[in-house]
Motif scaffolding. Structure first.
Motif, PDB file in Angstrom:
ATOM      1  N   PHE A 128     -26.700 -41.295  -3.359  1.00  0.00           N
ATOM      2  CA  PHE A 128     -26.669 -40.297  -4.422  1.00  0.00           C
ATOM      3  C   PHE A 128     -28.039 -39.637  -4.499  1.00  0.00           C
ATOM      4  O   PHE A 128     -29.059 -40.323  -4.591  1.00  0.00           O
ATOM      5  N   LEU A 129     -28.044 -38.330  -4.461  1.00  0.00           N
ATOM      6  CA  LEU A 129     -29.295 -37.583  -4.551  1.00  0.00           C
ATOM      7  C   LEU A 129     -29.431 -37.029  -5.966  1.00  0.00           C
ATOM      8  O   LEU A 129     -28.546 -36.323  -6.455  1.00  0.00           O
ATOM      9  N   LYS A 170     -37.954 -27.019  -5.024  1.00  0.00           N
ATOM     10  CA  LYS A 170     -36.546 -26.629  -5.150  1.00  0.00           C
ATOM     11  C   LYS A 170     -35.942 -26.297  -3.786  1.00  0.00           C
ATOM     12  O   LYS A 170     -34.791 -26.647  -3.501  1.00  0.00           O
ATOM     13  N   ASN A 171     -36.724 -25.638  -2.938  1.00  0.00           N
ATOM     14  CA  ASN A 171     -36.241 -25.309  -1.591  1.00  0.00           C
ATOM     15  C   ASN A 171     -35.990 -26.572  -0.771  1.00  0.00           C
ATOM     16  O   ASN A 171     -34.980 -26.679  -0.056  1.00  0.00           O
ATOM     17  N   LYS A 175     -32.560 -28.362   0.909  1.00  0.00           N
ATOM     18  CA  LYS A 175     -32.461 -28.867   2.283  1.00  0.00           C
ATOM     19  C   LYS A 175     -31.970 -30.313   2.297  1.00  0.00           C
ATOM     20  O   LYS A 175     -31.176 -30.702   3.159  1.00  0.00           O
ATOM     21  N   ALA A 176     -32.452 -31.101   1.343  1.00  0.00           N
ATOM     22  CA  ALA A 176     -32.018 -32.498   1.255  1.00  0.00           C
ATOM     23  C   ALA A 176     -30.531 -32.582   0.927  1.00  0.00           C
ATOM     24  O   ALA A 176     -29.802 -33.410   1.490  1.00  0.00           O
ATOM     25  N   ARG A 190     -36.455 -37.234   6.509  1.00  0.00           N
ATOM     26  CA  ARG A 190     -37.583 -36.357   6.834  1.00  0.00           C
ATOM     27  C   ARG A 190     -37.887 -35.415   5.669  1.00  0.00           C
ATOM     28  O   ARG A 190     -39.051 -35.241   5.283  1.00  0.00           O
ATOM     29  N   VAL A 191     -36.841 -34.819   5.099  1.00  0.00           N
ATOM     30  CA  VAL A 191     -37.033 -33.894   3.977  1.00  0.00           C
ATOM     31  C   VAL A 191     -37.563 -34.636   2.750  1.00  0.00           C
ATOM     32  O   VAL A 191     -38.472 -34.157   2.064  1.00  0.00           O
ATOM     33  N   LEU A 192     -37.011 -35.815   2.480  1.00  0.00           N
ATOM     34  CA  LEU A 192     -37.457 -36.586   1.314  1.00  0.00           C
ATOM     35  C   LEU A 192     -38.911 -37.025   1.454  1.00  0.00           C
ATOM     36  O   LEU A 192     -39.639 -37.124   0.461  1.00  0.00           O
TER      37      LEU A 192
END
Length: 217
Positions: A128-129, A170-171, A175-176, A190-192
């Motif tokens: 869950f993000l 926010k961008n 992506k995440a 990688r994004v996190l």
């Protein structure tokens, strides 16, 4: 026929001109003073709303930042528990400790004894993000009304930097979300990882600005 010259009261005329001049200048001064008061009041209101906005953003950010950063740690520890065959051969104590550390991310599905007190575990992973709704309404209103020009250079520079970092966060969050939707765990991690740096920076920027924003007045 003798010509009579009308007596002109120059003192009276000059007095009238002086009164008119003073009256006009007083009216201009009062108008400027009233405008200045209105600008100062609007500036105070705008800064107060921006402060409330940042406080709300900071509270959300701190909570969700901590939750989302559990995901990379979870996968890092999960991979460290696997053997060369990508199996989870663990003692019940070790497995339960892992599951207890990440109760929202891992659930036990099955376990089979392989001897020596170890079991082959299979688990169900659920990711869950936490989506942080970083508002910029107060900032955008201050720009659309033009009142942000009254904040002073240093204050304005800080605010622009904060909302720039906020947009970057926010961008990356978008992506995440996309990586999670595509079930690309490597991309998500990688994004996190990059978000961790940005969010830490943004938290510090919020805290500094909240402390000093009253000086913008």
């Amino acid at each position: 026929m003798p010509i009579k010259l009308k007596h002109i009261n120059w003192k009276y005329i000059f007095g009238e001109i002086l009164l008119l001049f003073v009256g006009i200048n007083l009216a201009i001064w009062f108008n400027e003073w009233n405008t200045s008061r209105s600008i100062e009041k609007n500036k105070e209101i705008a800064l107060a709303k921006i402060k409330v906005e940042m406080e709300s953003n900071l509270k959300q950010l701190v909570e969700n930042h901590a939750e989302n950063q559990k995901i990379p740690k979870f996968f890092q520890e999960l991979n460290s528990l696997k053997n060369d065959k990508d199996e989870l051969l663990l003692t019940p104590q070790r497995w339960n400790a892992f599951v207890d550390a990440y109760p929202d991310l891992m659930k036990t599905e099955d376990s089979v004894s392989v001897g020596n007190g170890k079991y082959r575990y299979e688990g169900d992973t659920t990711i869950f993000l936490e989506l942080t709704d970083l508002s910029d309404i107060a900032w955008e209103i201050s720009k659309s009304t033009g009142i942000f020009h009254e904040f002073g250079y240093d204050c304005l520079y800080q605010l622009q930097a904060i909302y720039h970092t906020q947009n970057l966060v926010k961008n990356e969050l978008n992506k995440a979300t996309e990586a999670l939707g595509n079930k690309s765990i490597d991309d998500l991690i990688r994004v996190l990882s990059f978000m961790d740096q940005l969010e830490t920076q943004l938290e510090d920027q919020y805290k500094d600005m909240i402390k000093s924003i009253d000086n913008c007045k």
